[in-house]
Design a protein around this motif. Sequence first.
Motif, PDB file in Angstrom:
ATOM      1  N   GLU A  24       0.825  -1.209   0.000  1.00  0.00           N
ATOM      2  CA  GLU A  24       0.000   0.000   0.000  1.00  0.00           C
ATOM      3  C   GLU A  24       0.860   1.260   0.000  1.00  0.00           C
ATOM      4  N   HIS A  25       1.906   1.256   0.809  1.00  0.00           N
ATOM      5  CA  HIS A  25       2.789   2.427   0.851  1.00  0.00           C
ATOM      6  C   HIS A  25       3.525   2.611  -0.474  1.00  0.00           C
ATOM      7  N   LEU A  26       3.953   1.513  -1.071  1.00  0.00           N
ATOM      8  CA  LEU A  26       4.630   1.610  -2.363  1.00  0.00           C
ATOM      9  C   LEU A  26       3.688   2.161  -3.428  1.00  0.00           C
ATOM     10  N   ALA A  27       2.443   1.698  -3.403  1.00  0.00           N
ATOM     11  CA  ALA A  27       1.457   2.188  -4.372  1.00  0.00           C
ATOM     12  C   ALA A  27       1.191   3.678  -4.173  1.00  0.00           C
ATOM     13  N   ALA A  28       1.091   4.094  -2.910  1.00  0.00           N
ATOM     14  CA  ALA A  28       0.868   5.514  -2.617  1.00  0.00           C
ATOM     15  C   ALA A  28       2.078   6.344  -3.045  1.00  0.00           C
ATOM     16  N   GLY A  29       3.273   5.796  -2.832  1.00  0.00           N
ATOM     17  CA  GLY A  29       4.485   6.484  -3.267  1.00  0.00           C
ATOM     18  C   GLY A  29       4.544   6.618  -4.772  1.00  0.00           C
ATOM     19  N   ASP A  30       4.155   5.560  -5.472  1.00  0.00           N
ATOM     20  CA  ASP A  30       4.149   5.600  -6.936  1.00  0.00           C
ATOM     21  C   ASP A  30       3.154   6.643  -7.451  1.00  0.00           C
ATOM     22  N   ALA A  31       2.002   6.732  -6.778  1.00  0.00           N
ATOM     23  CA  ALA A  31       0.995   7.721  -7.185  1.00  0.00           C
ATOM     24  C   ALA A  31       1.534   9.139  -6.992  1.00  0.00           C
ATOM     25  N   ALA A  32       2.226   9.366  -5.875  1.00  0.00           N
ATOM     26  CA  ALA A  32       2.822  10.684  -5.624  1.00  0.00           C
ATOM     27  C   ALA A  32       3.912  10.980  -6.652  1.00  0.00           C
ATOM     28  N   TYR A  33       4.694   9.981  -6.982  1.00  0.00           N
ATOM     29  CA  TYR A  33       5.758  10.141  -7.984  1.00  0.00           C
ATOM     30  C   TYR A  33       5.176  10.536  -9.338  1.00  0.00           C
ATOM     31  N   GLU A  34       4.066   9.911  -9.710  1.00  0.00           N
ATOM     32  CA  GLU A  34       3.438  10.194 -11.003  1.00  0.00           C
ATOM     33  C   GLU A  34       2.915  11.626 -11.082  1.00  0.00           C
ATOM     34  N   ARG A  35       2.555  12.209  -9.938  1.00  0.00           N
ATOM     35  CA  ARG A  35       2.084  13.603  -9.965  1.00  0.00           C
ATOM     36  C   ARG A  35       3.203  14.578  -9.576  1.00  0.00           C
ATOM     37  N   TYR A  36       4.445  14.099  -9.642  1.00  0.00           N
ATOM     38  CA  TYR A  36       5.650  14.909  -9.431  1.00  0.00           C
ATOM     39  C   TYR A  36       5.790  15.416  -7.999  1.00  0.00           C
ATOM     40  N   ASP A  37       5.202  14.702  -7.049  1.00  0.00           N
ATOM     41  CA  ASP A  37       5.333  15.045  -5.631  1.00  0.00           C
ATOM     42  C   ASP A  37       6.449  14.186  -5.043  1.00  0.00           C
ATOM     43  N   ASN A  38       7.685  14.608  -5.253  1.00  0.00           N
ATOM     44  CA  ASN A  38       8.822  13.792  -4.835  1.00  0.00           C
ATOM     45  C   ASN A  38       8.937  13.657  -3.323  1.00  0.00           C
ATOM     46  N   ALA A  39       8.628  14.733  -2.598  1.00  0.00           N
ATOM     47  CA  ALA A  39       8.688  14.666  -1.136  1.00  0.00           C
ATOM     48  C   ALA A  39       7.623  13.712  -0.596  1.00  0.00           C
ATOM     49  N   GLY A  40       6.419  13.781  -1.164  1.00  0.00           N
ATOM     50  CA  GLY A  40       5.358  12.871  -0.744  1.00  0.00           C
ATOM     51  C   GLY A  40       5.690  11.430  -1.074  1.00  0.00           C
TER      52      GLY A  40
END
Length: 252
Positions: A24-40
Motif C-alpha cells: 500500500e505504501h509503495l502504491a501511494a508512493g508511486d501515485a505521488a511520484y506520477e504527480r511529481y510530488d517527490n517529497a510525498g
Amino acid sequence: MKRMIVLVVLFVLSAWAGAQTVAEHLAAGDAAYERYDNAGALKHYQAAWKVDSTNCDALWKIARSHIDIGELADEKTQKVNYYQGEKFARAAVRHCPNSADAHLMLAVSVGRVALMVGGKKKVELSKEVKAEAEKALELDPNKDIAHHVLARWHREVTHLSGFLKTFAKILYGGLPPASDEKAVAHFTKALQIKPDYINHHLEMGITYEAMKQWEAARAEYRKVAELPIGAFNDQQHKNEAAERLAKILDKK
C-alpha cells in the motif's frame, strides 16, 4: 497446544498485514511520484522501508526520490539528498543484486555525487558509474536511463581535463576508452526505447554541441520545445534547451 496454534495464526496474519502495508505504501508512493510530488513519494517509500528494510522496491525508490529532490534543491540540500540516494542505492544492490533498478539507481546516485567532488574521487566514482549502468543493462536491456547514464559518462570522460586523465592513468592505468560518438550511440538507443523523454533530447543536443554539429544540436533543442512535459524537471530542461538554442542559432 491451542495457545500455540493461536500464536502461529496471529504471527501469520501479522506478517500478511505487514506485507499488505508495504504494498500500500509503495502504491501511494508511486501515485505521488506520477504527480511529481517527490517529497510525498519519499515519505511513503520510507514508510514501506520501515515495515520491511530489505524490500527492493522501497530501497531503490527511496534512492530515486532523494536524487529527484536533490536535483532542484539548493547546494546544501542537494548534497544531503545525493548522499542519501547513494546510501539507499547501495543497500538496494546489497539486498537485491539481480535488480536492474537497484544497479541503475546506484549508477545515477554515484554519478550525482561525482558531480560534487573533484580530482581522485571523481575518477574513482566515474569507473563505478560505468560499471553499474552496464550491469543494469545486462539485467534489463530496455533501461533507457542506463543508456543515458553511459552516454553522459562517455561525454564527461571525453572532455575530462588533461590533468585528471593523467592522474587516472598514473593511479589506475587510465580510464576505459570514451568518445562523443559513443555518447551519441547510447543516447540514440535511449531514444529508441523512450523517444519522447525530454532529457534524452536535451543531452543529445548538448553532445552534438560539444561536437560542433550545430544543426543536429538545434534539431534536438527544437524537439525539446515541441514535446509535452512528462517529468517533474522537464520545464527546467525546456528552459535550458531554449537558452542553448538561442546561443547557437547562427553557428555553422
